[in-house]
Every structure is written in structure tokens, then in C-alpha cells.
Design a protein around this motif. Structure first.
Motif, PDB file in Angstrom:
ATOM      1  N   ARG A 186       0.836  -1.197   0.000  1.00 24.65           N
ATOM      2  CA  ARG A 186       0.000   0.000   0.000  1.00 24.65           C
ATOM      3  C   ARG A 186       0.879   1.258   0.000  1.00 24.65           C
ATOM      4  O   ARG A 186       1.091   1.893   1.016  1.00 24.65           O
ATOM      5  N   ASN A 187       1.345   1.587  -1.223  1.00 20.77           N
ATOM      6  CA  ASN A 187       2.341   2.638  -1.385  1.00 20.77           C
ATOM      7  C   ASN A 187       1.869   3.685  -2.390  1.00 20.77           C
ATOM      8  O   ASN A 187       1.433   3.352  -3.495  1.00 20.77           O
ATOM      9  N   SER A 188       1.964   4.944  -2.003  1.00 20.92           N
ATOM     10  CA  SER A 188       1.550   6.047  -2.860  1.00 20.92           C
ATOM     11  C   SER A 188       2.727   6.993  -3.074  1.00 20.92           C
ATOM     12  O   SER A 188       3.309   7.499  -2.104  1.00 20.92           O
ATOM     13  N   VAL A 189       3.078   7.225  -4.344  1.00 23.14           N
ATOM     14  CA  VAL A 189       4.181   8.115  -4.716  1.00 23.14           C
ATOM     15  C   VAL A 189       3.604   9.158  -5.664  1.00 23.14           C
ATOM     16  O   VAL A 189       3.345   8.870  -6.845  1.00 23.14           O
ATOM     17  N   VAL A 190       3.385  10.362  -5.168  1.00 24.43           N
ATOM     18  CA  VAL A 190       2.571  11.341  -5.897  1.00 24.43           C
ATOM     19  C   VAL A 190       3.202  12.735  -5.799  1.00 24.43           C
ATOM     20  O   VAL A 190       3.593  13.182  -4.711  1.00 24.43           O
ATOM     21  N   GLY A 191       3.290  13.421  -6.926  1.00 24.88           N
ATOM     22  CA  GLY A 191       3.596  14.844  -6.934  1.00 24.88           C
ATOM     23  C   GLY A 191       5.015  15.221  -6.602  1.00 24.88           C
ATOM     24  O   GLY A 191       5.271  16.354  -6.181  1.00 24.88           O
ATOM     25  N   ASN A 192       5.965  14.309  -6.813  1.00 20.54           N
ATOM     26  CA  ASN A 192       7.368  14.601  -6.528  1.00 20.54           C
ATOM     27  C   ASN A 192       8.059  15.161  -7.771  1.00 20.54           C
ATOM     28  O   ASN A 192       7.743  14.790  -8.903  1.00 20.54           O
ATOM     29  N   ILE A 193       9.012  16.046  -7.552  1.00 19.91           N
ATOM     30  CA  ILE A 193       9.864  16.561  -8.621  1.00 19.91           C
ATOM     31  C   ILE A 193      11.250  15.977  -8.419  1.00 19.91           C
ATOM     32  O   ILE A 193      11.911  16.245  -7.402  1.00 19.91           O
ATOM     33  N   CYS A 194      11.680  15.150  -9.364  1.00 21.30           N
ATOM     34  CA  CYS A 194      12.920  14.395  -9.226  1.00 21.30           C
ATOM     35  C   CYS A 194      13.867  14.785 -10.357  1.00 21.30           C
ATOM     36  O   CYS A 194      13.646  14.412 -11.521  1.00 21.30           O
ATOM     37  N   THR A 195      14.913  15.532 -10.050  1.00 21.02           N
ATOM     38  CA  THR A 195      15.946  15.838 -11.034  1.00 21.02           C
ATOM     39  C   THR A 195      17.203  15.095 -10.639  1.00 21.02           C
ATOM     40  O   THR A 195      17.595  15.091  -9.469  1.00 21.02           O
ATOM     41  N   GLN A 196      17.823  14.476 -11.617  1.00 21.08           N
ATOM     42  CA  GLN A 196      18.948  13.584 -11.327  1.00 21.08           C
ATOM     43  C   GLN A 196      20.170  13.940 -12.152  1.00 21.08           C
ATOM     44  O   GLN A 196      20.057  14.506 -13.245  1.00 21.08           O
ATOM     45  N   ALA A 197      21.329  13.585 -11.608  1.00 18.94           N
ATOM     46  CA  ALA A 197      22.589  13.798 -12.313  1.00 18.94           C
ATOM     47  C   ALA A 197      22.649  12.900 -13.538  1.00 18.94           C
ATOM     48  O   ALA A 197      22.056  11.817 -13.578  1.00 18.94           O
ATOM     49  N   GLY A 198      23.369  13.332 -14.542  1.00 16.49           N
ATOM     50  CA  GLY A 198      23.525  12.532 -15.744  1.00 16.49           C
ATOM     51  C   GLY A 198      24.145  11.180 -15.439  1.00 16.49           C
ATOM     52  O   GLY A 198      25.070  11.066 -14.629  1.00 16.49           O
ATOM     53  N   GLY A 199      23.608  10.132 -16.066  1.00 11.02           N
ATOM     54  CA  GLY A 199      24.121   8.784 -15.856  1.00 11.02           C
ATOM     55  C   GLY A 199      23.592   8.088 -14.630  1.00 11.02           C
ATOM     56  O   GLY A 199      23.995   6.966 -14.315  1.00 11.02           O
ATOM     57  N   SER A 200      22.672   8.734 -13.905  1.00 13.08           N
ATOM     58  CA  SER A 200      22.107   8.098 -12.717  1.00 13.08           C
ATOM     59  C   SER A 200      21.109   7.020 -13.133  1.00 13.08           C
ATOM     60  O   SER A 200      20.760   6.872 -14.298  1.00 13.08           O
ATOM     61  N   SER A 201      20.626   6.275 -12.139  1.00 16.02           N
ATOM     62  CA  SER A 201      19.757   5.134 -12.413  1.00 16.02           C
ATOM     63  C   SER A 201      18.297   5.570 -12.487  1.00 16.02           C
ATOM     64  O   SER A 201      17.975   6.541 -13.147  1.00 16.02           O
ATOM     65  N   GLU A 202      17.412   4.886 -11.765  1.00 15.67           N
ATOM     66  CA  GLU A 202      15.984   5.124 -11.882  1.00 15.67           C
ATOM     67  C   GLU A 202      15.536   6.383 -11.128  1.00 15.67           C
ATOM     68  O   GLU A 202      16.068   6.710 -10.084  1.00 15.67           O
ATOM     69  N   GLY A 203      14.486   7.025 -11.668  1.00 12.81           N
ATOM     70  CA  GLY A 203      13.846   8.092 -10.910  1.00 12.81           C
ATOM     71  C   GLY A 203      13.039   7.525  -9.760  1.00 12.81           C
ATOM     72  O   GLY A 203      13.211   7.911  -8.604  1.00 12.81           O
ATOM     73  N   ILE A 204      12.152   6.580 -10.053  1.00 14.97           N
ATOM     74  CA  ILE A 204      11.347   5.880  -9.050  1.00 14.97           C
ATOM     75  C   ILE A 204      11.491   4.383  -9.318  1.00 14.97           C
ATOM     76  O   ILE A 204      11.297   3.932 -10.454  1.00 14.97           O
ATOM     77  N   TYR A 205      11.810   3.618  -8.271  1.00 16.99           N
ATOM     78  CA  TYR A 205      12.066   2.183  -8.438  1.00 16.99           C
ATOM     79  C   TYR A 205      11.339   1.415  -7.347  1.00 16.99           C
ATOM     80  O   TYR A 205      11.620   1.569  -6.163  1.00 16.99           O
ATOM     81  N   PHE A 206      10.373   0.572  -7.754  1.00 11.93           N
ATOM     82  CA  PHE A 206       9.720  -0.394  -6.865  1.00 11.93           C
ATOM     83  C   PHE A 206      10.395  -1.745  -7.119  1.00 11.93           C
ATOM     84  O   PHE A 206      10.184  -2.354  -8.164  1.00 11.93           O
ATOM     85  N   GLN A 207      11.168  -2.222  -6.148  1.00 12.57           N
ATOM     86  CA  GLN A 207      11.998  -3.411  -6.368  1.00 12.57           C
ATOM     87  C   GLN A 207      11.735  -4.487  -5.314  1.00 12.57           C
ATOM     88  O   GLN A 207      12.054  -4.316  -4.143  1.00 12.57           O
ATOM     89  N   GLY A 208      11.163  -5.599  -5.732  1.00 11.00           N
ATOM     90  CA  GLY A 208      11.032  -6.763  -4.869  1.00 11.00           C
ATOM     91  C   GLY A 208      12.148  -7.741  -5.173  1.00 11.00           C
ATOM     92  O   GLY A 208      12.212  -8.287  -6.277  1.00 11.00           O
ATOM     93  N   ILE A 209      13.040  -7.968  -4.217  1.00  7.52           N
ATOM     94  CA  ILE A 209      14.147  -8.912  -4.418  1.00  7.52           C
ATOM     95  C   ILE A 209      13.834 -10.165  -3.623  1.00  7.52           C
ATOM     96  O   ILE A 209      14.205 -10.303  -2.455  1.00  7.52           O
ATOM     97  N   GLY A 210      13.096 -11.084  -4.229  1.00  6.52           N
ATOM     98  CA  GLY A 210      12.685 -12.285  -3.516  1.00  6.52           C
ATOM     99  C   GLY A 210      11.535 -12.032  -2.560  1.00  6.52           C
ATOM    100  O   GLY A 210      10.930 -12.959  -2.040  1.00  6.52           O
ATOM    101  N   GLY A 211      11.225 -10.766  -2.319  1.00  7.51           N
ATOM    102  CA  GLY A 211      10.085 -10.398  -1.489  1.00  7.51           C
ATOM    103  C   GLY A 211       9.005  -9.825  -2.381  1.00  7.51           C
ATOM    104  O   GLY A 211       8.789 -10.293  -3.495  1.00  7.51           O
ATOM    105  N   ALA A 212       8.331  -8.786  -1.909  1.00  8.09           N
ATOM    106  CA  ALA A 212       7.252  -8.219  -2.700  1.00  8.09           C
ATOM    107  C   ALA A 212       7.045  -6.760  -2.341  1.00  8.09           C
ATOM    108  O   ALA A 212       7.127  -6.378  -1.177  1.00  8.09           O
ATOM    109  N   VAL A 213       6.784  -5.954  -3.371  1.00  9.37           N
ATOM    110  CA  VAL A 213       6.369  -4.571  -3.205  1.00  9.37           C
ATOM    111  C   VAL A 213       5.022  -4.464  -3.911  1.00  9.37           C
ATOM    112  O   VAL A 213       4.951  -4.484  -5.141  1.00  9.37           O
TER     113      VAL A 213
END
Length: 265
Positions: A186-213
Motif C-alpha cells: 500500500r504505497n503512494s508516490v505522488v507529486g514529486n519533482i525528481c531531477t537527477q545527475a547525468g548517468g544516474s539510475s531510476e527516478g522511481i524504483y519499486f523493487q522486490g528482491i525475492g520479497g514483494a512490493v
């Protein structure tokens, strides 16, 4: 000075702890510190700066107790994590909770590692569950990872990451991660302003590693400069709204191993 304020001992639980309007200069470690034997901790409207050259474990504000509130703090020159909630006890009540809102975080000296986080909630003890995580209205600059919610050894549920301004994140802006046997739900990601350096990875990442998101919503976010705008891995029931805006990204969206993900709703 190592800490300006520290609380929590070996006898009983220190409850209803409040430190407000403190000025914590040139700290060698967290300016405001609460050990595991604390609850209802409120560290708000403080100024914290970490000494240049402090150790790699120097956080801005850390709480290892149950409920934690951090509002309106200004935190500068951090080495590791700026606001760090790491419950270390197993609670029989409602579980851990954090509210972190309207804080200003700026990394000036080089962070300790690419795993340093601006605002961070993690379950580091089996049974130390989070029942509520609320990160809103923070301004986070030059952090490797701006926001991280990590179900490492216990579950996390009911999270909101909203209306944060993230500037120059060097790895990723908003990161949800679960480990094997844990869930974030039960996750809400709303209305964020995300500026990233060049070559960076994901802006928003939901990652389940053997678990669950699971049961995720991401909408009305602006993502600029990431290699991938939004990524989902091993999640269940995720909705990616068409109100998200992408600029200077290599790929807007990437999904793998997920179930019931709908984009553009």
C-alpha cells in the motif's frame, strides 16, 4: 562534539522525547540521536551540520525507537544518512511509524558511499515492522539516494512519498526495496519533482528482491535526467498514471517479473 542530543538507555523506555529549535554545529556523528529504547520521539525545527571529514557513519538525525517525527529540520554536510529511522526493538503495539516532512537536506562534502540516503526508513530487526511511513514536502539536494523505504528484515505498510523536491540525485530519487520473505504494501508516490545527475539510475524504483512490493500508485511525478523514469521489478498490482512527466530520460518505463501492472491510468 559527537551528539548535541542523545536519548535512550538500558533501563526501560524513554517516551515522549522532544528536541526542538536546537543548533547542532560541526557534529562528529548524528546531531540528534535516539536509541532503540525510545518511543514517541519528536526532533523538529532543528539545524544540524556535520563536521567536514567526519566518519563515514555520520548521520544527520537518527532514531532507533518506535514512533518518530522529524519536521522542518535543516540538515547539511551529511556523510551517510540525513534522516534515518531504524527501529531496533520488536514492538507488541502498533509497530513503528515515521513522519518526515518539510525538511531541508543538502549533501556538501562527498557522501560516504552511493548507499547514503537523504530520508531513510529500514527494518533492520526481525519483527520491527513499520505500520506507517509518511515522507512529504522535503527538499533533498545532492544525495546519492534521496528517499529509501527498505523492508530488510520485517514488513512495511502504508507509505506515502509526496510533494518532495529532489535535486541532483546521483543514483536514484525514490527507492522501494524488499528482501526475501518481506513485503512493502500500500504505497503512494505522488507529486514529486525528481531531477537527477547525468548517468544516474531510476527516478522511481519499486523493487522486490525475492520479497514483494505490492499495491503501488505513482502519478503526477516529474522525472528529469534518470536513465529510467519509473521501474518495477517483482511487484503486484502497480498503477503508473499517465500524469507522470518525463524529461531527459533514456527510457520512461521498464517492468520485469511483475503481476498486474497497468500504465497510463
Amino acid at each position: 562534539m559527537r551528539h548535541t542530543v542523545t536519548t535512550g538507555g538500558s533501563n526501560g523506555i524513554n517516551r515522549y522525547v522532544k528536541a526542538m529549535n536546537c543548533v547542532c554545529l560541526d557534529q562528529l556523528d548524528a546531531g540528534l540521536d535516539a536509541h532503540g529504547s525510545t518511543a514517541e520521539v519528536n526532533y523538529s525545527f532543528n539545524y544540524v551540520s556535520i563536521q567536514t571529514g567526519a566518519g563515514t557513519g555520520a548521520d544527520g538525525i537518527i532514531c532507533q525507537g518506535e514512533q518518530f517525527t522529524a519536521i522542518g529540520n535543516s540538515i547539511y554536510n551529511i556523510k551517510r544518512h540525513a534522516i534515518f529511522h531504524q527501529p531496533l526493538m520488536v514492538y507488541t503495539g502498533n509497530g513503528a511509524e515515521i513522519i518526515a516532512s518539510d525538511n531541508i537536506v543538502e549533501y556538501i562534502q562527498a557522501p560516504a558511499s552511493t548507499a547514503s540516503v537523504g530520508v531513510y526508513a529500514v527494518t533492520d530487526v526481525v519483527g520491527s515492522v513499520f505500520k506507517s511511513v509518511n515522507f512529504k514536502g522535503n527538499r533533498i539536494k545532492n544525495a546519492p539516494v534521496a528517499v529509501n523505504i527498505y523492508a530488510k528484515l520485517a514488513n512495511i505498510e502504508n507509505t506515502t512519498v509526496a510533494n518532495n523536491i529532489i535535486q541532483n540525485a546521483t543514483v536514484r530519487s525514490i527507492y522501494y526495496r524488499s528482501n526475501s520473505g518481506t513485503t512493502i504494501e500500500r504505497n503512494s508516490v505522488v507529486g514529486n519533482i525528481c531531477t537527477q545527475a547525468g548517468g544516474s539510475s531510476e527516478g522511481i524504483y519499486f523493487q522486490g528482491i525475492g520479497g514483494a512490493v505490492n499495491y503501488n500508485n505513482a502519478e503526477a511525478n516529474v522525472i528529469d535526467g534518470a536513465s529510467i523514469g519509473i521501474r518495477v521489478l517483482d511487484t503486484t498490482t502497480t498503477r503508473i498514471g499517465d500524469s507522470n512527466v518525463y524529461s531527459n530520460v533514456t527510457s520512461e518505463f521498464f517492468q520485469s517479473g511483475d503481476t498486474d501492472t497497468v500504465r497510463g491510468v
